[in-house]
Write an enzyme that holds these catalytic residues in place. Structure first.
Site, short mmCIF file in Angstrom:
data_model
loop_
_atom_site.label_atom_id
_atom_site.label_comp_id
_atom_site.label_asym_id
_atom_site.label_seq_id
_atom_site.Cartn_x
_atom_site.Cartn_y
_atom_site.Cartn_z
N LYS A 1 0.99 -1.46 -0.04
CA LYS A 1 0.01 0.16 0.05
C LYS A 1 0.83 1.13 0.12
CE LYS A 1 -3.89 1.82 2.61
NZ LYS A 1 -4.88 1.69 3.88
N SER B 1 -9.53 2.51 2.28
CA SER B 1 -8.44 3.22 1.63
C SER B 1 -7.33 2.16 1.10
CB SER B 1 -7.78 4.06 2.84
OG SER B 1 -7.25 3.15 3.68
N SER C 1 -11.10 0.03 6.25
CA SER C 1 -10.65 -0.28 4.98
C SER C 1 -11.12 -1.71 4.65
CB SER C 1 -9.04 -0.12 5.19
OG SER C 1 -8.47 -0.14 3.67
#
Length: 184
Positions: free
Chosen positions: A85, A160, A184
Site C-alpha cells: 500500500k 483506503s 478499510s
C-alpha cells in the site's frame, strides 16, 4: 509452466509451496504478475507504481538462493510477489500516499512493515493505490485516476486499501499488503 491465469488463480500458500518444490520459479511467478499488471492496470488503476526491475532482480536472487538451500529453511512466502500500500516506505520507490503533498517523497529505506514482509520471503512488485492519506473510504485521490472494482469497473474499489483489493480480486497478485485505520 502453467498458463498465467491458471497459476495466479491459486491461493498464496499453494503458490509458495510450488516455489518451494521448484515446480515454478519466483522469476516465473513475478513475471506472470507483471504481465497481468501491464495488461489490466491501465483500466483498474490498482498500482500507482510498478517496481519491475527490482522485483525481477529480487526474484532471480531468491531462485538462486533456493537452489543452494534446503527449502524447509526458507521463510514461508519465499519468492511470492506482493504489492505494498502506498502509505508505506519501500526502498527505491516513491511514497505518494495519495496526496499532492507527497508526490516527490522518495524513500532510500524500507519501513518496519516492509522489512518484515521481505523477511517473510515476499518479492515487492509495486505500490498499490490508496485514498489521500488513507482517510477516505474510496480510492479516488486527485493525483491519479480512481481505482476500479475489477468485477464492475463502473464502481469504485473502495478504500483506503482499494488498490490492494483490486489487485488481488483481479488476480494481479496472490496477496497484497493493506491496512485499516477506519474500516478499510
Amino acid at each position: 509452466m502453467l498458463p498465467c491465469d491458471e497459476l495466479l488463480a491459486r491461493p498464496a500458500l499453494a503458490l509458495a509451496e510450488l516455489v518451494r518444490r521448484r515446480e515454478v520459479s519466483s522469476t516465473e511467478l513475478v513475471g506472470s504478475c507483471l504481465e497481468r499488471i501491464a495488461a489490466l492496470n491501465p483500466r483498474l488503476q490498482a498500482f500507482v507504481s510498478v517496481l519491475e526491475r527490482s522485483a525481477r532482480r529480487s526474484a532471480a536472487a531468491m531462485d538462486a538462493q533456493l537452489r543452494r538451500m534446503e527449502p524447509a529453511a526458507l521463510p514461508p512466502f519465499w519468492g511470492l510477489p506482493m504489492g505494498i500500500k502506498d502509505l508505506n516506505l519501500v526502498r527505491g520507490a516513491f511514497a505518494k500516499m495519495g496526496s499532492r503533498a507527497f508526490t516527490w517523497l522518495w524513500s532510500p529505506v524500507d519501513d518496519v512493515t516492509v522489512v518484515d514482509l521481505r523477511r517473510a520471503g515476499f518479492v515487492i512488485v509495486g505500490k498499490t493505490a490508496t485514498s489521500e492519506l488513507a482517510l477516505l473510504p474510496v480510492t479516488e485521490p486527485e493525483i491519479h485516476p480512481p481505482t476500479r472494482n475489477p468485477w464492475n469497473e463502473e464502481h469504485s474499489a473502495g478504500g483506503s486499501s482499494g488498490g490492494a483489493a483490486a489487485a488481488v480480486a483481479a488476480g494481479l497478485l496472490p496477496v497484497a499488503h493493506a491496512s485499516d485505520g477506519a474500516g478499510s
